[in-house]
Design an enzyme around this catalytic site. Structure first.
Site, PDB file in Angstrom:
ATOM      1  N   GLY A   1      78.425  30.292  43.816  1.00  0.00           N
ATOM      2  CA  GLY A   1      79.765  29.300  44.123  1.00  0.00           C
ATOM      3  C   GLY A   1      81.058  29.969  44.101  1.00  0.00           C
TER       4      GLY A   1
ATOM      5  N   VAL B   1      85.589  29.397  43.113  1.00  0.00           N
ATOM      6  CA  VAL B   1      86.228  29.615  41.784  1.00  0.00           C
ATOM      7  C   VAL B   1      86.282  28.401  40.922  1.00  0.00           C
ATOM      8  CG1 VAL B   1      88.278  28.888  42.898  1.00  0.00           C
ATOM      9  CG2 VAL B   1      88.392  30.543  41.110  1.00  0.00           C
ATOM     10  N   THR B   2      86.344  28.468  39.849  1.00  0.00           N
ATOM     11  CA  THR B   2      86.537  27.254  38.926  1.00  0.00           C
ATOM     12  C   THR B   2      87.215  27.660  37.492  1.00  0.00           C
ATOM     13  OG1 THR B   2      85.519  25.301  37.948  1.00  0.00           O
ATOM     14  CG2 THR B   2      84.196  27.386  37.410  1.00  0.00           C
TER      15      THR B   2
ATOM     16  N   ALA C   1      80.874  20.985  37.332  1.00  0.00           N
ATOM     17  CA  ALA C   1      80.654  22.075  38.383  1.00  0.00           C
ATOM     18  C   ALA C   1      79.254  22.845  37.805  1.00  0.00           C
ATOM     19  CB  ALA C   1      81.767  22.924  38.521  1.00  0.00           C
TER      20      ALA C   1
ATOM     21  N   GLY D   1      77.335  26.684  38.419  1.00  0.00           N
ATOM     22  CA  GLY D   1      77.172  28.054  39.058  1.00  0.00           C
ATOM     23  C   GLY D   1      76.086  28.857  38.392  1.00  0.00           C
TER      24      GLY D   1
ATOM     25  N   GLY E   1      75.265  28.298  34.235  1.00  0.00           N
ATOM     26  CA  GLY E   1      74.913  27.034  33.964  1.00  0.00           C
ATOM     27  C   GLY E   1      76.007  25.973  34.511  1.00  0.00           C
ATOM     28  N   LEU E   2      76.383  25.155  33.370  1.00  0.00           N
ATOM     29  CA  LEU E   2      77.277  24.066  33.710  1.00  0.00           C
ATOM     30  C   LEU E   2      78.644  24.037  33.112  1.00  0.00           C
ATOM     31  CD1 LEU E   2      77.285  20.932  34.458  1.00  0.00           C
ATOM     32  CD2 LEU E   2      76.325  20.513  32.165  1.00  0.00           C
TER      33      LEU E   2
ATOM     34  N   CYS F   1      86.200  25.074  43.415  1.00  0.00           N
ATOM     35  CA  CYS F   1      84.894  25.353  43.886  1.00  0.00           C
ATOM     36  C   CYS F   1      85.099  25.483  45.365  1.00  0.00           C
ATOM     37  CB  CYS F   1      83.963  24.028  43.967  1.00  0.00           C
ATOM     38  SG  CYS F   1      83.525  23.696  41.960  1.00  0.00           S
TER      39      CYS F   1
END
Length: 228
Positions: A72, A74-75, A137, A139, A150-151, A168
């Site tokens: 993924g 960026v978050t 999200a 990843g 994970g989440l 994302c």
């Protein structure tokens, strides 16, 4: 008989020690090691995945940016967001990465349905959406047939830092959270439902542990989350 899922509630933690602990757990586990689910919040941080493009980080300001080994782009992570790290043996489950993603996403969709929040997937864009806004999200990283990371599930947080990035990797992507959609602002309330749905999706029996992971060493006990 369903296999156990060891659930650890770790409170609020800085990002990097938890990341290193996930790596260490994955490297040390054997074929009989129970799967674990780590639930926590992070201190404010932007994380950029393996193939992440730095140009998607627009104006981080005082929030650190950490390059990590998940998939993924960026978050943002911060208080009021559930991090659910799925430390699962995919070989034992006889599933691949795509199925892992599908089952995590379905657990989130079913969790949100508890509060009559209609959530969907989007082709080619892992994660969960309500309307045009992203609420969760994903990843992940798989090593030696086992998953970690994970989440990230938005519940009751300050969403402003998402405006400092292209979430994302999508310019102008709207982001939302459970509280703004009529659900509870309590992380524990959402976590309880989420754990049940994840366990159901993967055919596991959750057992809660008050013990900190032996792989997580930050010098202090887990900090209590500050959000409601």
């Amino acid at each position: 008989m369903p296999l156990p899922l060891d659930v650890r509630r770790l409170g609020r933690q800085p990002y990097e020690p938890v990341w290193r602990a996930m790596q260490a757990f994955t490297d040390a586990r054997g074929p009989d090691t129970a799967d674990e689910l780590w639930l926590l919040e992070h201190d404010p941080v932007f994380t950029l995945g393996q193939a992440g493009k730095p140009e998607h980080v627009l104006a981080p300001g005082e929030i650190p940016v950490v390059h990590v080994d998940r998939g993924g782009q960026v978050t943002y992570h911060g208080s009021g967001q559930i991090m659910a790290y799925t430390l699962f043996d995919l070989r034992r489950m006889k599933i691949g990465v795509r199925e892992l993603v599908n089952r995590i996403e379905q657990a989130v969709i079913d969790t949100l349905d508890t509060w009559n929040i209609v959530a969907i997937r989007r082709d080619g864009a892992p994660g969960i959406y309500v309307g045009d806004a992203k609420i969760a999200a994903l990843g992940l990283r798989v090593r030696r047939g086992c998953s970690f990371h994970g989440l990230a599930f938005n519940v009751a947080m300050d969403l402003q830092p998402f405006h400092r990035i292209n979430p994302c990797g999508y310019e102008g992507l709207a982001v939302t959270q459970v509280l703004d959609l009529g659900g509870p602002g309590s992380l524990s309330a959402v976590e309880t439902v989420l754990v049940g749905e994840l366990a159901r999706q993967f055919g596991l029996t959750p057992r809660y542990s008050d013990a900190q992971s032996p792989f997580l060493s930050i010098g202090d006990a887990p900090r209590v989350a500050q959000s409601a």
